[in-house]
Design a protein around this motif. Sequence first.
Motif, PDB file in Angstrom:
ATOM      1  N   GLN A  50       0.866  -1.226   0.022  1.00  0.00           N
ATOM      2  CA  GLN A  50       0.182   0.488   0.178  1.00  0.00           C
ATOM      3  C   GLN A  50       1.029   1.505  -0.229  1.00  0.00           C
ATOM      4  O   GLN A  50       0.504   2.004  -0.784  1.00  0.00           O
ATOM      5  N   ALA A  51       1.835   1.387   0.859  1.00  0.00           N
ATOM      6  CA  ALA A  51       2.226   2.445   1.205  1.00  0.00           C
ATOM      7  C   ALA A  51       3.678   2.757  -0.538  1.00  0.00           C
ATOM      8  O   ALA A  51       4.068   3.957  -0.794  1.00  0.00           O
ATOM      9  N   ARG A  52       3.477   1.168  -0.833  1.00  0.00           N
ATOM     10  CA  ARG A  52       4.714   2.177  -2.559  1.00  0.00           C
ATOM     11  C   ARG A  52       3.877   2.455  -3.345  1.00  0.00           C
ATOM     12  O   ARG A  52       4.159   2.767  -4.194  1.00  0.00           O
ATOM     13  N   LEU A  53       2.412   1.783  -3.491  1.00  0.00           N
ATOM     14  CA  LEU A  53       1.150   2.093  -4.392  1.00  0.00           C
ATOM     15  C   LEU A  53       1.379   4.199  -4.076  1.00  0.00           C
ATOM     16  O   LEU A  53       1.130   4.714  -5.319  1.00  0.00           O
ATOM     17  N   ASP A  54       1.416   3.998  -3.160  1.00  0.00           N
ATOM     18  CA  ASP A  54       1.005   5.284  -2.698  1.00  0.00           C
ATOM     19  C   ASP A  54       1.943   6.733  -3.375  1.00  0.00           C
ATOM     20  O   ASP A  54       2.064   7.478  -3.880  1.00  0.00           O
ATOM     21  N   GLU A  55       3.412   6.028  -3.733  1.00  0.00           N
ATOM     22  CA  GLU A  55       4.392   6.763  -3.477  1.00  0.00           C
ATOM     23  C   GLU A  55       4.029   6.884  -4.907  1.00  0.00           C
ATOM     24  O   GLU A  55       4.998   7.796  -5.776  1.00  0.00           O
ATOM     25  N   LEU A  56       3.994   5.824  -5.505  1.00  0.00           N
ATOM     26  CA  LEU A  56       4.157   4.889  -7.233  1.00  0.00           C
ATOM     27  C   LEU A  56       3.016   6.871  -7.836  1.00  0.00           C
ATOM     28  O   LEU A  56       3.285   6.779  -8.775  1.00  0.00           O
ATOM     29  N   MET A  57       1.741   6.170  -6.749  1.00  0.00           N
ATOM     30  CA  MET A  57       0.632   7.298  -7.748  1.00  0.00           C
ATOM     31  C   MET A  57       0.770   8.412  -7.493  1.00  0.00           C
ATOM     32  O   MET A  57       0.706   9.658  -8.308  1.00  0.00           O
ATOM     33  N   GLU A  58       1.706   9.086  -6.614  1.00  0.00           N
ATOM     34  CA  GLU A  58       2.274  10.629  -6.263  1.00  0.00           C
ATOM     35  C   GLU A  58       3.033  11.036  -7.385  1.00  0.00           C
ATOM     36  O   GLU A  58       2.786  11.962  -7.888  1.00  0.00           O
ATOM     37  N   ALA A  59       4.153   9.697  -7.713  1.00  0.00           N
ATOM     38  CA  ALA A  59       4.561  10.090  -8.916  1.00  0.00           C
ATOM     39  C   ALA A  59       3.918  10.456  -9.763  1.00  0.00           C
ATOM     40  O   ALA A  59       4.601  11.605 -11.370  1.00  0.00           O
ATOM     41  N   VAL A  60       3.170   9.722 -10.751  1.00  0.00           N
ATOM     42  CA  VAL A  60       2.368  10.128 -12.137  1.00  0.00           C
ATOM     43  C   VAL A  60       1.689  11.381 -11.447  1.00  0.00           C
ATOM     44  O   VAL A  60       1.179  12.194 -12.434  1.00  0.00           O
ATOM     45  N   GLN A  61       0.955  11.330 -11.027  1.00  0.00           N
ATOM     46  CA  GLN A  61       0.105  13.341 -10.525  1.00  0.00           C
ATOM     47  C   GLN A  61       1.710  13.822 -10.575  1.00  0.00           C
ATOM     48  O   GLN A  61       1.632  15.442 -10.958  1.00  0.00           O
ATOM     49  N   GLN A  62       2.588  13.905  -9.654  1.00  0.00           N
ATOM     50  CA  GLN A  62       3.729  14.798 -10.020  1.00  0.00           C
ATOM     51  C   GLN A  62       4.078  15.361 -11.531  1.00  0.00           C
ATOM     52  O   GLN A  62       4.991  16.849 -11.318  1.00  0.00           O
ATOM     53  N   THR A  63       3.741  14.889 -12.320  1.00  0.00           N
ATOM     54  CA  THR A  63       4.298  14.968 -13.543  1.00  0.00           C
ATOM     55  C   THR A  63       3.017  15.553 -14.386  1.00  0.00           C
ATOM     56  O   THR A  63       3.434  16.543 -15.698  1.00  0.00           O
ATOM     57  N   GLY A  64       2.082  16.067 -13.663  1.00  0.00           N
ATOM     58  CA  GLY A  64       0.764  16.575 -14.131  1.00  0.00           C
ATOM     59  C   GLY A  64       0.362  15.995 -14.940  1.00  0.00           C
ATOM     60  O   GLY A  64      -0.747  16.371 -15.356  1.00  0.00           O
ATOM     61  N   ALA A  65       0.248  15.221 -15.690  1.00  0.00           N
ATOM     62  CA  ALA A  65      -0.837  13.703 -15.462  1.00  0.00           C
ATOM     63  C   ALA A  65      -1.808  13.518 -14.311  1.00  0.00           C
ATOM     64  O   ALA A  65      -1.700  13.506 -12.691  1.00  0.00           O
ATOM     65  N   GLU A  66      -2.838  13.259 -14.907  1.00  0.00           N
ATOM     66  CA  GLU A  66      -4.303  13.441 -13.517  1.00  0.00           C
ATOM     67  C   GLU A  66      -4.825  11.299 -13.731  1.00  0.00           C
ATOM     68  O   GLU A  66      -5.165  10.615 -14.366  1.00  0.00           O
ATOM     69  N   LEU A  67      -4.313  11.052 -12.492  1.00  0.00           N
ATOM     70  CA  LEU A  67      -4.586   9.605 -11.995  1.00  0.00           C
ATOM     71  C   LEU A  67      -6.453   9.363 -12.143  1.00  0.00           C
ATOM     72  O   LEU A  67      -6.562  10.303 -11.265  1.00  0.00           O
ATOM     73  N   LYS A  68      -7.015   9.109 -13.080  1.00  0.00           N
ATOM     74  CA  LYS A  68      -8.484   8.810 -12.853  1.00  0.00           C
ATOM     75  C   LYS A  68      -9.057   7.515 -12.746  1.00  0.00           C
ATOM     76  O   LYS A  68     -10.056   7.692 -12.245  1.00  0.00           O
ATOM     77  N   GLY A  69      -8.421   6.181 -12.108  1.00  0.00           N
ATOM     78  CA  GLY A  69      -8.805   4.833 -12.423  1.00  0.00           C
ATOM     79  C   GLY A  69      -7.634   4.115 -11.939  1.00  0.00           C
ATOM     80  O   GLY A  69      -6.895   4.910 -11.959  1.00  0.00           O
ATOM     81  N   PHE A  70      -8.657   3.398 -10.791  1.00  0.00           N
ATOM     82  CA  PHE A  70      -7.511   2.565 -10.206  1.00  0.00           C
ATOM     83  C   PHE A  70      -7.606   1.040 -11.069  1.00  0.00           C
ATOM     84  O   PHE A  70      -6.217   0.308 -10.914  1.00  0.00           O
ATOM     85  N   ALA A  71      -8.665   1.083 -11.299  1.00  0.00           N
ATOM     86  CA  ALA A  71      -8.888  -0.428 -11.545  1.00  0.00           C
ATOM     87  C   ALA A  71      -9.986  -0.775 -12.842  1.00  0.00           C
ATOM     88  O   ALA A  71     -11.435  -0.623 -12.479  1.00  0.00           O
ATOM     89  N   PRO A  72      -9.789  -0.517 -13.851  1.00  0.00           N
ATOM     90  CA  PRO A  72      -8.325  -0.678 -14.427  1.00  0.00           C
ATOM     91  C   PRO A  72      -7.908   0.851 -13.914  1.00  0.00           C
ATOM     92  O   PRO A  72      -8.555   2.383 -14.018  1.00  0.00           O
ATOM     93  N   LEU A  73      -6.943   0.951 -14.373  1.00  0.00           N
ATOM     94  CA  LEU A  73      -5.845   2.143 -14.890  1.00  0.00           C
ATOM     95  C   LEU A  73      -6.043   3.460 -15.448  1.00  0.00           C
ATOM     96  O   LEU A  73      -5.822   2.712 -16.520  1.00  0.00           O
ATOM     97  N   LEU A  74      -6.224   3.930 -15.606  1.00  0.00           N
ATOM     98  CA  LEU A  74      -6.398   5.082 -16.255  1.00  0.00           C
ATOM     99  C   LEU A  74      -5.737   6.551 -15.325  1.00  0.00           C
ATOM    100  O   LEU A  74      -5.914   6.990 -14.672  1.00  0.00           O
ATOM    101  N   VAL A  75      -5.558   7.030 -16.885  1.00  0.00           N
ATOM    102  CA  VAL A  75      -4.604   8.491 -16.397  1.00  0.00           C
ATOM    103  C   VAL A  75      -4.644   9.374 -17.816  1.00  0.00           C
ATOM    104  O   VAL A  75      -4.972   8.352 -19.358  1.00  0.00           O
ATOM    105  N   ASP A  76      -5.305  10.305 -17.256  1.00  0.00           N
ATOM    106  CA  ASP A  76      -5.535  11.613 -18.060  1.00  0.00           C
ATOM    107  C   ASP A  76      -4.279  12.989 -18.402  1.00  0.00           C
ATOM    108  O   ASP A  76      -3.582  12.704 -17.495  1.00  0.00           O
TER     109      ASP A  76
END
Length: 116
Positions: A50-76
């Motif tokens: 869970q902690a690693r997932l939080d880190e990875l999701m934060e890394a995605v958000q920091q790029t300016g991309a938007e994490l919109k879904g988790f299952a399935p994974l969706l990035v805008d």
Amino acid sequence: MGLFTLSEAQAELARLLPVLDEIVRLRADAAELAVGSSSLGGLPEFKAAQARLDELMEAVQQTGAELKGFAPLLVDFPSEMDGVPVLLCWLEGDRTLSWYHRADLGFAGRRPLPAE
């Protein structure tokens, strides 16, 4: 964060694919660990996943991309086409960025990107 051009979004997705692949793997591990009696471990391994997932999701958000879904994974990736706000849309399983939808329509309005 600003808007992505198509080429910027494609380059960022290429950099993010290993992160996105790890999120998918860890999501499955965490689901298995959550039900217990897993060969992957117990509560400590679940919390670590869970902690690693939080880190990875934060890394995605920091790029300016938007994490919109988790299952399935969706990035805008926020962008613009012909002066209209759009989201360049990546869905788990895709290896390239080839879809978009108007920002006001959401996933239901998803269309293939026009040929360059």
